[in-house]
Design a protein around this motif. Structure first.
Motif, PDB file in Angstrom:
ATOM      1  N   ASN A   1      -2.015  -8.116   7.631  1.00 55.86           N
ATOM      2  CA  ASN A   1      -1.548  -9.080   6.634  1.00 55.86           C
ATOM      3  C   ASN A   1      -0.039  -8.986   6.390  1.00 55.86           C
ATOM      4  OD1 ASN A   1      -4.280  -9.859   6.048  1.00 55.86           O
ATOM      5  ND2 ASN A   1      -4.480  -7.938   4.893  1.00 55.86           N
ATOM      6  N   LEU A   2       0.647  -8.236   7.239  1.00 58.61           N
ATOM      7  CA  LEU A   2       2.078  -7.972   7.055  1.00 58.61           C
ATOM      8  C   LEU A   2       2.361  -7.410   5.650  1.00 58.61           C
ATOM      9  CD1 LEU A   2       3.722 -11.053   8.822  1.00 58.61           C
ATOM     10  CD2 LEU A   2       3.358  -8.745   9.731  1.00 58.61           C
ATOM     11  N   THR A   3       1.464  -6.569   5.173  1.00 56.77           N
ATOM     12  CA  THR A   3       1.606  -5.955   3.852  1.00 56.77           C
ATOM     13  C   THR A   3       2.582  -4.785   3.935  1.00 56.77           C
ATOM     14  OG1 THR A   3      -0.673  -6.540   3.314  1.00 56.77           O
ATOM     15  CG2 THR A   3       0.356  -4.826   1.976  1.00 56.77           C
ATOM     16  N   ARG A   4       3.455  -4.705   2.959  1.00 56.96           N
ATOM     17  CA  ARG A   4       4.394  -3.587   2.911  1.00 56.96           C
ATOM     18  C   ARG A   4       3.651  -2.256   2.784  1.00 56.96           C
ATOM     19  NH1 ARG A   4       9.725  -4.486  -0.821  1.00 56.96           N
ATOM     20  NH2 ARG A   4      10.040  -6.727  -0.510  1.00 56.96           N
ATOM     21  N   THR A   5       4.269  -1.198   3.289  1.00 56.28           N
ATOM     22  CA  THR A   5       3.722   0.141   3.109  1.00 56.28           C
ATOM     23  C   THR A   5       4.794   1.085   2.587  1.00 56.28           C
ATOM     24  OG1 THR A   5       4.177   0.721   5.426  1.00 56.28           O
ATOM     25  CG2 THR A   5       1.958  -0.089   4.895  1.00 56.28           C
ATOM     26  N   HIS A   6       4.342   2.082   1.865  1.00 53.07           N
ATOM     27  CA  HIS A   6       5.201   3.147   1.313  1.00 53.07           C
ATOM     28  C   HIS A   6       4.462   4.435   1.644  1.00 53.07           C
ATOM     29  CE1 HIS A   6       6.859   5.839  -1.772  1.00 53.07           C
ATOM     30  NE2 HIS A   6       7.810   4.954  -2.010  1.00 53.07           N
ATOM     31  N   LEU A   7       4.961   5.215   2.610  1.00 53.39           N
ATOM     32  CA  LEU A   7       4.210   6.326   3.181  1.00 53.39           C
ATOM     33  C   LEU A   7       4.953   7.651   3.012  1.00 53.39           C
ATOM     34  CD1 LEU A   7       3.209   4.607   6.559  1.00 53.39           C
ATOM     35  CD2 LEU A   7       1.915   4.623   4.416  1.00 53.39           C
ATOM     36  N   GLU A   8       4.321   8.580   2.325  1.00 52.77           N
ATOM     37  CA  GLU A   8       4.833   9.961   2.264  1.00 52.77           C
ATOM     38  C   GLU A   8       3.796  10.808   2.964  1.00 52.77           C
ATOM     39  OE1 GLU A   8       5.133  13.567   1.750  1.00 52.77           O
ATOM     40  OE2 GLU A   8       4.619  13.302  -0.365  1.00 52.77           O
ATOM     41  N   LEU A   9       4.136  11.267   4.172  1.00 55.33           N
ATOM     42  CA  LEU A   9       3.148  11.881   5.051  1.00 55.33           C
ATOM     43  C   LEU A   9       3.416  13.378   5.214  1.00 55.33           C
ATOM     44  CD1 LEU A   9       3.022   8.923   7.599  1.00 55.33           C
ATOM     45  CD2 LEU A   9       1.709   9.255   5.507  1.00 55.33           C
ATOM     46  N   GLY A  10       3.091  13.930   6.350  1.00 60.54           N
ATOM     47  CA  GLY A  10       3.127  15.386   6.508  1.00 60.54           C
ATOM     48  C   GLY A  10       4.520  15.941   6.705  1.00 60.54           C
TER      49      GLY A  10
ATOM     50  N   PHE B   1      11.748  11.361   7.134  1.00 59.08           N
ATOM     51  CA  PHE B   1      12.176  10.684   8.348  1.00 59.08           C
ATOM     52  C   PHE B   1      11.041  10.803   9.380  1.00 59.08           C
ATOM     53  CE2 PHE B   1      16.891  12.036   7.483  1.00 59.08           C
ATOM     54  CZ  PHE B   1      16.931  11.203   6.391  1.00 59.08           C
ATOM     55  N   LYS B   2      11.197  10.089  10.470  1.00 59.26           N
ATOM     56  CA  LYS B   2      10.262  10.155  11.596  1.00 59.26           C
ATOM     57  C   LYS B   2       8.818   9.943  11.114  1.00 59.26           C
ATOM     58  CE  LYS B   2      12.086  14.121  13.082  1.00 59.26           C
ATOM     59  NZ  LYS B   2      12.435  15.285  13.923  1.00 59.26           N
ATOM     60  N   ASN B   3       7.884  10.760  11.596  1.00 57.10           N
ATOM     61  CA  ASN B   3       6.480  10.563  11.235  1.00 57.10           C
ATOM     62  C   ASN B   3       6.135  11.085   9.851  1.00 57.10           C
ATOM     63  OD1 ASN B   3       5.952   9.273  13.614  1.00 57.10           O
ATOM     64  ND2 ASN B   3       4.830  10.951  14.563  1.00 57.10           N
ATOM     65  N   SER B   4       7.114  11.550   9.116  1.00 54.72           N
ATOM     66  CA  SER B   4       6.872  11.910   7.719  1.00 54.72           C
ATOM     67  C   SER B   4       6.874  10.692   6.815  1.00 54.72           C
ATOM     68  CB  SER B   4       7.912  12.932   7.227  1.00 54.72           C
ATOM     69  OG  SER B   4       7.669  14.203   7.790  1.00 54.72           O
ATOM     70  N   GLY B   5       7.109   9.517   7.402  1.00 54.38           N
ATOM     71  CA  GLY B   5       6.915   8.294   6.644  1.00 54.38           C
ATOM     72  C   GLY B   5       8.195   7.597   6.243  1.00 54.38           C
ATOM     73  N   HIS B   6       8.060   6.680   5.281  1.00 53.26           N
ATOM     74  CA  HIS B   6       9.194   5.920   4.770  1.00 53.26           C
ATOM     75  C   HIS B   6       8.894   5.524   3.331  1.00 53.26           C
ATOM     76  CE1 HIS B   6       6.514   3.007   6.916  1.00 53.26           C
ATOM     77  NE2 HIS B   6       6.532   2.440   5.719  1.00 53.26           N
ATOM     78  N   GLY B   7       9.934   5.212   2.621  1.00 52.88           N
ATOM     79  CA  GLY B   7       9.806   4.966   1.190  1.00 52.88           C
ATOM     80  C   GLY B   7      10.215   6.202   0.423  1.00 52.88           C
TER      81      GLY B   7
ATOM     82  N   VAL C   1       0.868  -1.181   0.000  1.00 46.80           N
ATOM     83  CA  VAL C   1       0.000   0.000   0.000  1.00 46.80           C
ATOM     84  C   VAL C   1       0.901   1.227   0.000  1.00 46.80           C
ATOM     85  CG1 VAL C   1      -1.875   1.228   1.128  1.00 46.80           C
ATOM     86  CG2 VAL C   1      -1.719  -1.256   1.336  1.00 46.80           C
ATOM     87  N   ALA C   2       0.711   2.082  -0.999  1.00 45.28           N
ATOM     88  CA  ALA C   2       1.487   3.313  -1.117  1.00 45.28           C
ATOM     89  C   ALA C   2       0.550   4.492  -0.910  1.00 45.28           C
ATOM     90  CB  ALA C   2       2.153   3.403  -2.492  1.00 45.28           C
ATOM     91  N   LEU C   3       0.887   5.342   0.039  1.00 45.70           N
ATOM     92  CA  LEU C   3       0.025   6.462   0.415  1.00 45.70           C
ATOM     93  C   LEU C   3       0.807   7.761   0.430  1.00 45.70           C
ATOM     94  CD1 LEU C   3      -2.570   7.725   1.996  1.00 45.70           C
ATOM     95  CD2 LEU C   3      -1.206   7.242   4.041  1.00 45.70           C
ATOM     96  N   THR C   4       0.217   8.808  -0.110  1.00 48.97           N
ATOM     97  CA  THR C   4       0.627  10.165   0.208  1.00 48.97           C
ATOM     98  C   THR C   4      -0.540  10.807   0.935  1.00 48.97           C
ATOM     99  OG1 THR C   4       2.130  10.429  -1.670  1.00 48.97           O
ATOM    100  CG2 THR C   4       1.277  12.426  -0.689  1.00 48.97           C
TER     101      THR C   4
ATOM    102  N   ARG D   1      -2.091  10.998  10.281  1.00 47.13           N
ATOM    103  CA  ARG D   1      -3.230  10.213  10.741  1.00 47.13           C
ATOM    104  C   ARG D   1      -3.596   9.138   9.724  1.00 47.13           C
ATOM    105  NH1 ARG D   1      -7.932   9.725   9.165  1.00 47.13           N
ATOM    106  NH2 ARG D   1      -7.768  11.530   7.771  1.00 47.13           N
ATOM    107  N   ALA D   2      -3.654   9.520   8.446  1.00 43.70           N
ATOM    108  CA  ALA D   2      -3.959   8.539   7.400  1.00 43.70           C
ATOM    109  C   ALA D   2      -2.877   7.471   7.326  1.00 43.70           C
ATOM    110  CB  ALA D   2      -4.106   9.238   6.053  1.00 43.70           C
ATOM    111  N   GLY D   3      -1.628   7.864   7.500  1.00 42.40           N
ATOM    112  CA  GLY D   3      -0.531   6.902   7.483  1.00 42.40           C
ATOM    113  C   GLY D   3      -0.653   5.874   8.593  1.00 42.40           C
ATOM    114  N   ARG D   4      -1.064   6.330   9.775  1.00 40.79           N
ATOM    115  CA  ARG D   4      -1.248   5.395  10.880  1.00 40.79           C
ATOM    116  C   ARG D   4      -2.399   4.428  10.589  1.00 40.79           C
ATOM    117  NH1 ARG D   4      -0.216  10.207  14.552  1.00 40.79           N
ATOM    118  NH2 ARG D   4       1.933   9.914  15.298  1.00 40.79           N
ATOM    119  N   ASP D   5      -3.489   4.951  10.015  1.00 38.02           N
ATOM    120  CA  ASP D   5      -4.628   4.094   9.686  1.00 38.02           C
ATOM    121  C   ASP D   5      -4.218   3.021   8.678  1.00 38.02           C
ATOM    122  OD1 ASP D   5      -6.278   5.490  11.377  1.00 38.02           O
ATOM    123  OD2 ASP D   5      -7.245   6.681   9.800  1.00 38.02           O
ATOM    124  N   VAL D   6      -3.498   3.432   7.635  1.00 38.59           N
ATOM    125  CA  VAL D   6      -3.048   2.481   6.617  1.00 38.59           C
ATOM    126  C   VAL D   6      -2.109   1.451   7.231  1.00 38.59           C
ATOM    127  CG1 VAL D   6      -1.566   2.261   4.584  1.00 38.59           C
ATOM    128  CG2 VAL D   6      -3.412   3.948   4.603  1.00 38.59           C
ATOM    129  N   SER D   7      -1.201   1.906   8.070  1.00 38.38           N
ATOM    130  CA  SER D   7      -0.235   0.982   8.691  1.00 38.38           C
ATOM    131  C   SER D   7      -0.930  -0.056   9.544  1.00 38.38           C
ATOM    132  CB  SER D   7       0.768   1.769   9.540  1.00 38.38           C
ATOM    133  OG  SER D   7       1.579   2.594   8.735  1.00 38.38           O
TER     134      SER D   7
END
Length: 511
Positions: A275-284, A482-488, A256-259, A263-269
């Motif tokens: 299901n141990l699904t990978r995530t790619h998160l670009e957050l605030g 970095f940090k809560n701004s996500g990963h990927g 799941v890749a999210l920008t 809050r949305a990143g936490r919900d997706v995570s």
């Protein structure tokens, strides 16, 4: 730090911001609205009827009027789209990089041929001025072209005999079906950032655009329909609570890749973790701009003027938090206020050179105004702007606030045309304060001292650090937090690796 040449209408004030008093340059005639097909897109076909029957009213934020009604999907459409993507995966993944590259180049060319309509849809759906829509569409096209070329090269370890009589090689394989959730502030560009590398690697896609700004994504689907094989790209319209959650928790989705927001990143995570699904998160983000004592203040003011208010500040890397040395803060504030005074709130059809558009939707307008009002109630000084108007559209004046360094507005993302200025006395203090946020996306430092530039850049805990500029975003370089701004990582060749898995093959050839 009170500016000495601010216009009388923007004199420093600690009064609560007012509403309904904003000057807006209005166009005599709006752009002609030619809507794309307002439907889901599953298995190469438009699906007009949503199983739930609900729809979302898409509005023109410059005027507050309804543009279109887009059907909202449910988990049933997500199931159908994932099945279509899974069916198409094997054939798409087996294509050569050259084959996929050829189709992405075709898609880029078709988007370029459709530039005027894409810009018009983006302007109407987002209220963006011409400079922003031009950059958005051109950057999206460039992203497809870059990934189409770069994806034909490898970035892995060379094959070799790392064990006697055994040749090792690395294969880069697609992950599979990628669920994508894209934001409302850059609807087409953020789709391009995620879609181009994922397709180039050989993945198939189920995409949920923001229900607030889906129009350019739906136009992209119309263009891609005759280029990409059925099922390779699928789009389900809907809300994050329904479609986004169904997508992120789906057992048939491999990433799941999210920008979006933290809050949305936490919900997706949370959903993906089941299901141990990978995530790619670009957050605030909450990007600090550090002005050292020797900073070029004209350059810094010009940079914040653009990077702080680009897209009306609805930008996760916006230069929104100036941390200025006390010896230069007052002079910088004066220069910034003078520069910001050139902005004109204007409909997207106007030809104002320094046009600033509206906030993209009403609920976010309310959040931005609440942030300004809250800061003023806590003692912030309004150096310019501060007023809002939601009578016809969702307008907020470009605003500069003088604040204390510990005010909550310095740590929380406003995501609007608001820049704060605070002071520091010691370089270490400035770095500590800049890092004392949950975000770690973008930052900048202004100084003529190369040693100071390197020292501060290395100390800042942000994925992108700029020196004497801000928001330098070449397609060739990664954009990651970095940090809560996500990963990927978005952009660059690194993004291709993020949408791939690596397989080690060891071949024993001893005789």
């Amino acid at each position: 730090m009170t500016p000495t040449s601010a216009p009388s209408s923007s004199a420093p004030s600690t009064a609560a911001p007012r509403t309904g008093e904003v000057d807006i340059r209005r166009a005599q005639e709006p752009f002609t609205f030619a809507p794309p097909t307002l439907a889901h897109f599953i298995g190469g076909e438009h699906v007009v009827a949503a199983s739930g029957g609900d729809a979302f009213e898409v509005r023109d934020p410059a005027r507050g009027t309804v543009l279109a009604s887009v059907p909202l999907g449910t988990a049933a459409e997500v199931d159908d789209a994932v099945r279509a993507a899974r069916t198409a995966l094997s054939a798409w993944a087996k294509r050569t990089p050259q084959d996929r590259s050829t189709l992405l180049f075709q898609l880029a060319g078709a988007l370029e041929a459709d530039t005027y309509r894409l810009r018009t849809l983006e302007a109407l759906n987002c209220g963006k001025p011409a400079a922003v829509t031009e950059d958005d569409i051109a950057s999206a096209i460039d992203t497809f072209r870059f990934m189409a070329g770069t994806g034909r090269t490898g970035t892995t370890i060379a094959a070799g005999e790392y064990v006697d009589d055994v040749t090792s090689m690395i294969l880069r394989e697609p992950l599979g079906v990628i669920g994508m959730v894209t934001p409302w502030n850059y609807p087409l560009l953020m789709v391009a950032w995620k879609l181009a590398p994922a397709l180039m690697v050989g993945n198939t896609i189920v995409l949920k655009p923001s229900e607030v700004t889906p129009l350019t994504t739906l136009r992209l689907v119309e263009i891609a329909k005759d280029i990409l094989p059925p099922g390779v790209l699928n789009v389900v319209n809907g809300t994050g609570e329904t479609v986004g959650r169904a997508l992120s928790g789906h057992t048939g989705v491999d990433m799941v890749a999210l920008t979006g927001s933290v809050r949305a990143g936490r919900d997706v995570s949370r959903s993906a973790a089941e299901n141990l699904t990978r995530t790619h998160l670009e957050l605030g983000g909450k990007a600090p701009v550090l002005l050292l004592p020797d900073a070029d203040l004209d350059l810094a003011a010009d940079t914040v003027f653009e990077a702080g208010f680009w897209n009306s500040g609805q930008e996760c890397g916006a230069a929104c938090r100036v941390i200025a040395h006390e010896s230069v803060a007052e002079k910088f504030a004066q220069k910034l206020v003078e520069a910001v005074g050139r902005y004109v709130l204007a409909d997207p059809e106007t030809d104002a050179e320094e046009a600033l558009g509206p906030i993209i939707y009403k609920e976010h307008y309310d959040r931005v105004m609440d942030a300004i009002t809250g800061a003023v109630d806590r003692g912030a000084t309004v150096l310019t702007g501060g007023r809002g108007d939601s009578a016809r559209g969702y307008w907020v004046e470009p605003t500069v606030l003088r604040v204390d360094g510990d005010d909550p507005i310095t740590r929380h993302e406003v995501f609007g045309p608001v820049v704060t200025i605070e002071t520091f006395t010691d370089e270490d203090e400035a770095v500590t304060r800049a890092n004392d946020v949950e975000y770690g996306l973008a930052a900048s430092v202004f100084t003529r001292n190369v040693a100071a530039a390197m020292t501060v850049s290395k100390a800042l805990e942000f994925g992108s650090v700029n020196v004497n500029t801000h928001l330098a975003l070449p397609t060739e370089m990664p954009w990651s937090g970095f940090k809560n701004s996500g990963h990927g990582r978005d952009l660059s060749a690194y993004a291709l690796d993020d949408y791939a898995r690596t397989k080690h093959i060891a071949l024993n050839h001893a005789r």
